[in-house]
Design a protein around this motif. Structure first.
Motif, mmCIF file in Angstrom:
data_model
loop_
_atom_site.group_PDB
_atom_site.id
_atom_site.type_symbol
_atom_site.label_atom_id
_atom_site.label_comp_id
_atom_site.label_asym_id
_atom_site.label_seq_id
_atom_site.Cartn_x
_atom_site.Cartn_y
_atom_site.Cartn_z
ATOM 1 N N ALA A 147 -3.330 -5.080 3.401
ATOM 2 C CA ALA A 147 -4.046 -5.382 2.155
ATOM 3 C C ALA A 147 -5.554 -5.339 2.303
ATOM 4 C CB ALA A 147 -3.625 -6.755 1.639
ATOM 5 N N ASN A 148 -6.067 -5.577 3.501
ATOM 6 C CA ASN A 148 -7.515 -5.655 3.689
ATOM 7 C C ASN A 148 -8.254 -4.406 3.222
ATOM 8 O OD1 ASN A 148 -7.837 -8.248 4.630
ATOM 9 N ND2 ASN A 148 -7.677 -7.707 6.782
ATOM 10 N N ARG A 149 -7.609 -3.266 3.296
ATOM 11 C CA ARG A 149 -8.303 -2.041 2.865
ATOM 12 C C ARG A 149 -8.600 -2.053 1.371
ATOM 13 N NH1 ARG A 149 -3.712 2.517 3.764
ATOM 14 N NH2 ARG A 149 -5.442 3.367 4.941
ATOM 15 N N TYR A 150 -7.906 -2.882 0.605
ATOM 16 C CA TYR A 150 -8.132 -2.974 -0.834
ATOM 17 C C TYR A 150 -9.020 -4.147 -1.224
ATOM 18 C CZ TYR A 150 -4.381 0.404 -0.798
ATOM 19 O OH TYR A 150 -3.626 1.522 -0.540
ATOM 20 N N ARG A 172 5.412 -0.290 2.126
ATOM 21 C CA ARG A 172 5.683 -0.952 0.840
ATOM 22 C C ARG A 172 4.487 -1.801 0.414
ATOM 23 N NH1 ARG A 172 10.835 -1.828 3.146
ATOM 24 N NH2 ARG A 172 10.244 -3.946 3.747
ATOM 25 N N GLU A 173 3.905 -2.521 1.371
ATOM 26 C CA GLU A 173 2.715 -3.325 1.067
ATOM 27 C C GLU A 173 1.586 -2.448 0.563
ATOM 28 O OE1 GLU A 173 1.963 -6.697 1.313
ATOM 29 O OE2 GLU A 173 4.101 -7.053 1.568
ATOM 30 N N ASP A 174 1.393 -1.325 1.218
ATOM 31 C CA ASP A 174 0.303 -0.429 0.833
ATOM 32 C C ASP A 174 0.458 0.027 -0.615
ATOM 33 O OD1 ASP A 174 -2.101 0.979 1.774
ATOM 34 O OD2 ASP A 174 -0.933 2.806 1.431
ATOM 35 N N LYS A 175 1.682 0.339 -1.018
ATOM 36 C CA LYS A 175 1.927 0.760 -2.400
ATOM 37 C C LYS A 175 1.681 -0.387 -3.376
ATOM 38 C CE LYS A 175 5.267 4.352 -1.143
ATOM 39 N NZ LYS A 175 6.691 4.780 -1.177
ATOM 40 N N ALA A 189 -1.284 -0.253 -6.210
ATOM 41 C CA ALA A 189 -0.986 -0.403 -7.636
ATOM 42 C C ALA A 189 -1.792 -1.549 -8.247
ATOM 43 C CB ALA A 189 0.511 -0.646 -7.818
ATOM 44 N N ALA A 190 -1.918 -2.655 -7.501
ATOM 45 C CA ALA A 190 -2.695 -3.797 -8.004
ATOM 46 C C ALA A 190 -4.160 -3.427 -8.169
ATOM 47 C CB ALA A 190 -2.549 -4.988 -7.065
ATOM 48 N N ALA A 191 -4.692 -2.651 -7.220
ATOM 49 C CA ALA A 191 -6.090 -2.213 -7.306
ATOM 50 C C ALA A 191 -6.293 -1.263 -8.475
ATOM 51 C CB ALA A 191 -6.514 -1.557 -5.997
ATOM 52 N N ALA A 192 -5.346 -0.342 -8.646
ATOM 53 C CA ALA A 192 -5.456 0.622 -9.742
ATOM 54 C C ALA A 192 -5.400 -0.073 -11.104
ATOM 55 C CB ALA A 192 -4.343 1.662 -9.629
#
Length: 320
Positions: free
Chosen positions: A97-100, A302-305, A309-312
């Motif tokens: 998640a840190n990348r977002y 799965r976490e990355d997706k 999606a939350a960021a988008a």
């Protein structure tokens, strides 16, 4: 002739991948980096696991805390380490998640690491002091509506921060995020009455539950946790489709040889079968979920997706 690090790795990786190399590994103590402060759930897990691995490995596993930067400081050390099996790390799902959430990362959380094993499932719990003027989640949300921005929600990393802010968003209340370096520090402030509520792991909450000064208002997952079966889910308390679990995974640097990964997983399997460790996990509030590196890779993807999606959708913003 001078060789860069990548060129040297290209020359040595074929030798490292040979099964005979794994038979001689490890040749010195294994560093298990925990990129969070001492006293939190991941730190407790790592130390229990290091002790349980002693009978299965010829060298000790030494836990080293390198906290800072939401886990980035310690994680970067592993990304830059030699892939010889002597440097590993235990991280929570916010490794992805840190990348977002953060402005930039000095590594790619998926490409720059070798997934070794999925270790545990993390059910996050909303803890509150018994001296607070609310006994359940609906009462907390009602008070937050009456006092916008006055009730802060403690968090320790991206997942607990997101859970707190996602709950506030869905409940249409304003509850500022209050960040801590570890679950241990967060729980200490809840016990002392300095922090009204906070999201943390079951492992961080467990040591404080017998004090009579802490109670749990909700769990972050769609089902209740076996450690606190009386604590209802957020969904049960009026927020539909709320299901935000976490996990802890074991990684090595990119290029870690497959035979070493396999030997590590065999050692972990033996450790997880030990009755003493399983009892220790139960006492600490840790939910074992051992799976191979492929299971960890799938969980990370799965976490990355989820975070993408939350960021988008604009539900999370990168820190400035």
């Amino acid at each position: 002739m001078n060789f860069g690090r990548r060129a040297l790795l290209a020359l040595t990786l074929p030798a490292l991948a040979h099964p005979a190399f794994a038979q001689g590994w490890p040749t010195r103590p294994i560093r298990l980096l925990v990129p969070y402060a001492t006293g939190g759930g991941t730190d407790l897990l790592a130390r229990a696991l290091a002790e349980a691995l002693r009978p299965a490995l010829p060298q000790p596993v030494v836990v080293e805390n390198r906290a800072g930067g939401a886990g980035v400081i310690g994680t970067e050390l592993v990304a830059r380490a030699e892939p010889d099996g002597h440097t590993l790390m235990a991280v929570v799902s916010t490794h992805v998640a840190n990348r977002y959430f953060l402005p930039a990362l000095p590594y790619d959380p998926l490409r720059d690491f070798t997934p070794v094993a999925l270790l545990t499932r993390n059910t996050m719990v909303l803890a509150a002091g018994t001296g607070q003027p609310f006994a359940d989640l609906p009462a907390l949300l009602e008070r937050a509506k009456a006092q916008p921005g006055r009730i802060g929600t403690g968090s320790t990393e991206s997942l607990s921060s997101f859970i707190g802010q996602e709950l506030a968003r869905r409940a249409k209340v304003e509850m500022p995020d209050v960040q801590y370096r570890s679950g241990g520090q967060l729980m200490n402030d809840i016990v002392a009455g300095h922090l009204p509520v906070g999201w943390t792991s079951t492992a961080s909450a467990m040591p404080h539950m017998q004090t009579g000064r802490v109670h749990l208002l909700a769990v972050s997952t769609a089902t209740r946790t076996p450690f606190f079966p009386e604590t209802p889910t957020v969904q049960e308390q009026g927020i539909p489709d709320f299901d935000l679990p976490g996990w802890v995974g074991l990684y090595g640097p990119s290029g870690l040889a497959a035979p070493v990964v396999e030997r590590l997983y065999q050692a972990l399997t033996r450790a997880f079968e030990d009755a003493t460790l399983r009892q220790r996990f139960a006492t600490m509030g840790i939910e074992p979920a051992l799976g191979p590196g492929t299971a960890l890779a799938a969980a990370a993807e799965r976490e990355d997706k989820l975070w993408a999606a939350a960021a988008a959708a604009g539900h999370i913003q990168k820190q400035q």
